[in-house]
Design an enzyme around this catalytic site. Structure first.
Site, short mmCIF file in Angstrom:
data_model
loop_
_atom_site.label_atom_id
_atom_site.label_comp_id
_atom_site.label_asym_id
_atom_site.label_seq_id
_atom_site.Cartn_x
_atom_site.Cartn_y
_atom_site.Cartn_z
N GLU A 1 2.85 -8.28 -8.08
CA GLU A 1 2.47 -7.59 -6.86
C GLU A 1 3.66 -6.94 -6.17
O GLU A 1 3.62 -5.80 -5.75
CB GLU A 1 1.81 -8.62 -5.93
N ASP A 2 4.76 -7.70 -6.06
CA ASP A 2 5.84 -7.29 -5.15
C ASP A 2 7.14 -6.88 -5.82
O ASP A 2 8.08 -6.50 -5.12
CB ASP A 2 6.18 -8.45 -4.19
#
Ligand code: MN
Length: 717
Positions: free
Chosen positions: A80-81
């Protein structure tokens, strides 16, 4: 800056408690990857980001979750990050870990808009449905737990949103999965984030109460311990508990109780090595303190709906204070607090075949609940609902607006379209799944977003019935197709009638006003014009007959000058098999070959008379009612004809008549006689003949008889 080693140290020692060194090393590799990937990131608190995944992994290690779960927990935010890609993860850690990370990322992407609050129930179901692997949920629950533990660093608004979401989504999921400890902690943290003042007041009240009670709790604990030991029960755990504050708050709120009413009891858990000891303990404590009558519950023999097992009893403690005692085994305790996760935690479950397969674990947990239930014959409802949550029959997809739509498994974009609205279903021509065009018969998957493309005037395709999965789509398509048949019949009927009117050459359908239709519909017994057109289209009404009826109805009040044109009407051909619409006058009983005339009479339909019918003479005043009609050639069937026979009154006369009729191959349908005078009889005979030629033959035979004095057809002038 934290040293890598020290960040991992605690997790490492916790893992070593139940994992091999080799496994712990694999977990460490995952840690290193996450450490590198998150290096530039910081938490809101200012801590390095890696603190968070490590904390999540530690929560899971406390549940003795397996190696892939811990690895995925450490990596759960990298997709995700950070720039780390799925294929890199697969390459380094294999597909199992990657699938877990991917699952958690997908769950994280499911945003919880304010607007969607009403959908919380659906959302929970969807969250459960989306994961093939229950470990994804457990990681997500641990992730949320750590985020809740560190929620105080967030700004008020975000804090409230996250706390609400936790109460509405995560606490119920944890509850569903029997993870009581998670649920309680979610509720406490959310309560404190949402209502900090109320929480603080209750916390203060509880602390004060605990201080006041400390000595008494000690006294009771000692009394219980001594009592058990004197009954040779040595191995046990004694825990004093207070209800969690959110529970206290709920009770105060909904049951309108004061804090002290809610907290009226002292509560102890006695955790025993086995069931037998549980019952012995019960006997022992009942011996020590007098039990409150009818407050004893044996949830070991008859577990609660969610599988909870324990012995509950309330005692009159020292000075008569109420003492609530829960006695249960270690295993029951772990099941009661950790639910589905207890299957990783509790070693006795590892004898299961394929114990490493989380699906097997999840199923085993359900199986276990269900065995407890069937064993005791109590309700299976809870099990059924959990089962459908974990192994659902539905798919959950999104509308472009982000609303969740629940559909039967195997549903297609067409089902989706009908679920939104039947008009959308009826006019749908294409679909986009996750923004890409897809065939209408594509089976939808959990979490996809579906957009339906409609076109005005589009209509359902009958072949859709071959693949739709929902009853709603099926019945809507069927209904539409049935409607369609009607529309087509009406159109055909309209054309036929227009054609028939055109032949008559005076008016078109458009000329006919609503008022003009009314008498026509009354005669044909249709409610609406379309009903009449439909029956013409379906062939149950003859368009020419209807057209004639329309003409005559419309021209009824027409001026005299149209009389001349009336005579030019092309004759309507009569076959005798028109059915209800055409009837033959009872008075003159015309038969094929007779000169005939049609008469339209409101309410009576279209009646065929003999042109020489005595009744027609009177009606002749109003020639607008006449329709020229002519017999078709080669008419088959039998027609009634009435004869009036005057015969000489003598023996055997009647026999001679019937014999003559029979010899000419006509059937007598009715016969009656009246005596005119001494010499003559009058005989009325109704015959069935084919046509005028046939009748002529009958008449010839009759005339030959000596008894026949006079013979003619009735009612003809
Ligand atoms: Mn996270």
């Amino acid at each position: 800056m934290y040293a890598q080693e020290s960040l991992f140290a605690k997790l490492k020692s916790e893992c070593l408690a139940y994992l091999s060194e080799q496994d712990v090393n694999a977990v460490y590799q995952a840690f290193l990857c996450a450490f590198e990937a998150h290096k530039p990131q910081k938490r809101k608190s200012g801590d390095p980001y890696i603190i968070h995944p490590v904390a999540v992994a530690r929560i899971l290690a406390s549940l003795h979750m397996d190696k892939p779960t811990l690895m995925a927990a450490l990596l759960h935010d990298v997709l995700e990050d950070t720039p780390v890609t799925e294929s890199e993860l697969t390459e380094q850690f294999g597909e199992e870990v990657t699938a877990l990370v991917d699952g958690v990322s997908k769950l994280t992407q499911m945003k919880f808009a304010d607007r969607a609050q009403a959908q919380a129930e659906n959302f929970r179901k969807m969250a459960l449905a989306m994961v093939q692997d229950i470990r994804v949920i457990i990681i997500k629950l641990a992730d949320r737990l750590h985020n809740m533990r560190t929620i105080s660093v967030l700004k008020t608004e975000k804090r409230k949103r996250i706390a609400t979401e936790t109460l509405e989504i995560y606490a119920p999921i944890a509850n569903r999965l029997g993870m009581h400890d998670f649920r309680v902690e979610y509720e406490e943290l959310s309560f404190s984030a949402l209502f900090p003042m109320r929480y603080r007041i209750l916390r203060g009240a509880l602390t004060k109460l605990q201080q006041e009670r400390a000595t008494m709790v000690d006294t009771i604990a000692h009394a219980l311990t001594d009592c058990l030991q004197s009954h040779t029960i040595e191995k046990f755990e004694l825990v004093h508990t207070d209800p969690h504050l959110y529970g206290v708050y709920q009770n105060m709120l909904h049951k309108r109780l004061s804090f002290h009413e809610v907290m009226d009891k002292y509560r102890f858990w006695l955790i025993m090595p086995d069931v037998d000891t549980c019952y012995r303990t019960l006997g022992a404590v009942h011996h020590l303190f007098k039990p409150v009558p009818e407050r004893f519950k044996d949830y070991i023999a008859i577990p609660k709906a969610n599988g909870y097992q324990a012995l509950h009893t309330t005692l009159f403690g020292p000075h008569g204070i109420p003492l609530e005692i829960h006695i249960l085994t270690d295993q029951m305790h772990k099941m009661a607090t950790n639910g589905i996760a207890a299957h990783w935690l509790y070693t006795s479950f590892t004898h299961l075949q394929d114990a490493a397969d989380p699906k097997v674990r999840a199923k085993a947990w359900l199986q276990n609940l269900s065995e407890i239930q069937t064993h005791t014959g109590s309700s299976l409802e809870f099990i059924e609902s959990v089962k459908t949550d974990l192994f659902p029959q539905e798919v959950y997809v999104f509308t472009p607006m982000g609303n969740i739509v629940e559909l039967a498994r195997g549903a297609t974009p067409v089902d989706f379209a009908y679920a939104i609205h039947s008009d959308i279903g009826n006019t749908c021509v294409a679909a986009k799944i996750d923004r890409r065009l897809a065939p209408l018969n594509t089976r939808l998957m959990n979490g996809q977003s579906v957009e339906i493309i409609t076109a005005p005037g589009a209509r359902p395709n009958p072949t859709w019935l071959n693949f739709v999965a929902t009853g709603k789509a099926r019945s809507n398509i069927r209904h539409f197709l049935k409607q369609q048949k009607r529309v087509e019949s009406v159109n055909l009927g309209r054309q036929l009638l227009a054609q028939a009117l055109q032949v008559l050459g005076r008016i078109t359908i458009e000329d006919i006003s609503e008022d003009d239709w009314a008498p026509i519909l009354a005669v044909t017994q249709h409610k609406q014009v379309d009903d009449l057109l439909e029956s013409i289209g379906l062939g149950t009404q003859v368009p020419q007959v209807v057209a004639q009826r329309i003409i005559s109805t419309l021209e009824e009040p027409a001026p005299k000058k149209s009389k001349s044109r009336t005579r030019k009407k092309p004759p309507l051909m009569i076959t005798g098999s028109e059915g209800m619409l055409v009837e033959f006058a009872e008075c003159c009983r015309p038969i094929p070959g007779d000169l005939i005339i049609g008469v339209l009479n409101n309410g009576r339909g279209f009646v065929i008379h003999h042109q020489n019918c005595a009744n027609m003479i009177k009606a002749c005043d109003d020639p607008e009612h006449y329709i020229p009609v002519r017999w078709e050639e080669n008419i088959s069937g039998q027609f009634r004809v009435d004869l009036k026979i005057e015969l000489i009154n003598q023996r055997g006369a009647l026999a001679a008549i019937t014999a003559a009729i029979a010899s000419s191959l006509a059937d007598v349908e009715d016969i009656s006689a009246s005596e005119t005078d001494e010499r003559y009889h009058t005989l009325y005979v109704t015959l069935l003949v084919r046509d005028r030629i046939h009748l002529a033959r009958v008449l010839r035979r009759l005339r030959r008889l000596k008894v026949v004095h006079r013979l003619n057809r009735r009612h003809l002038k």
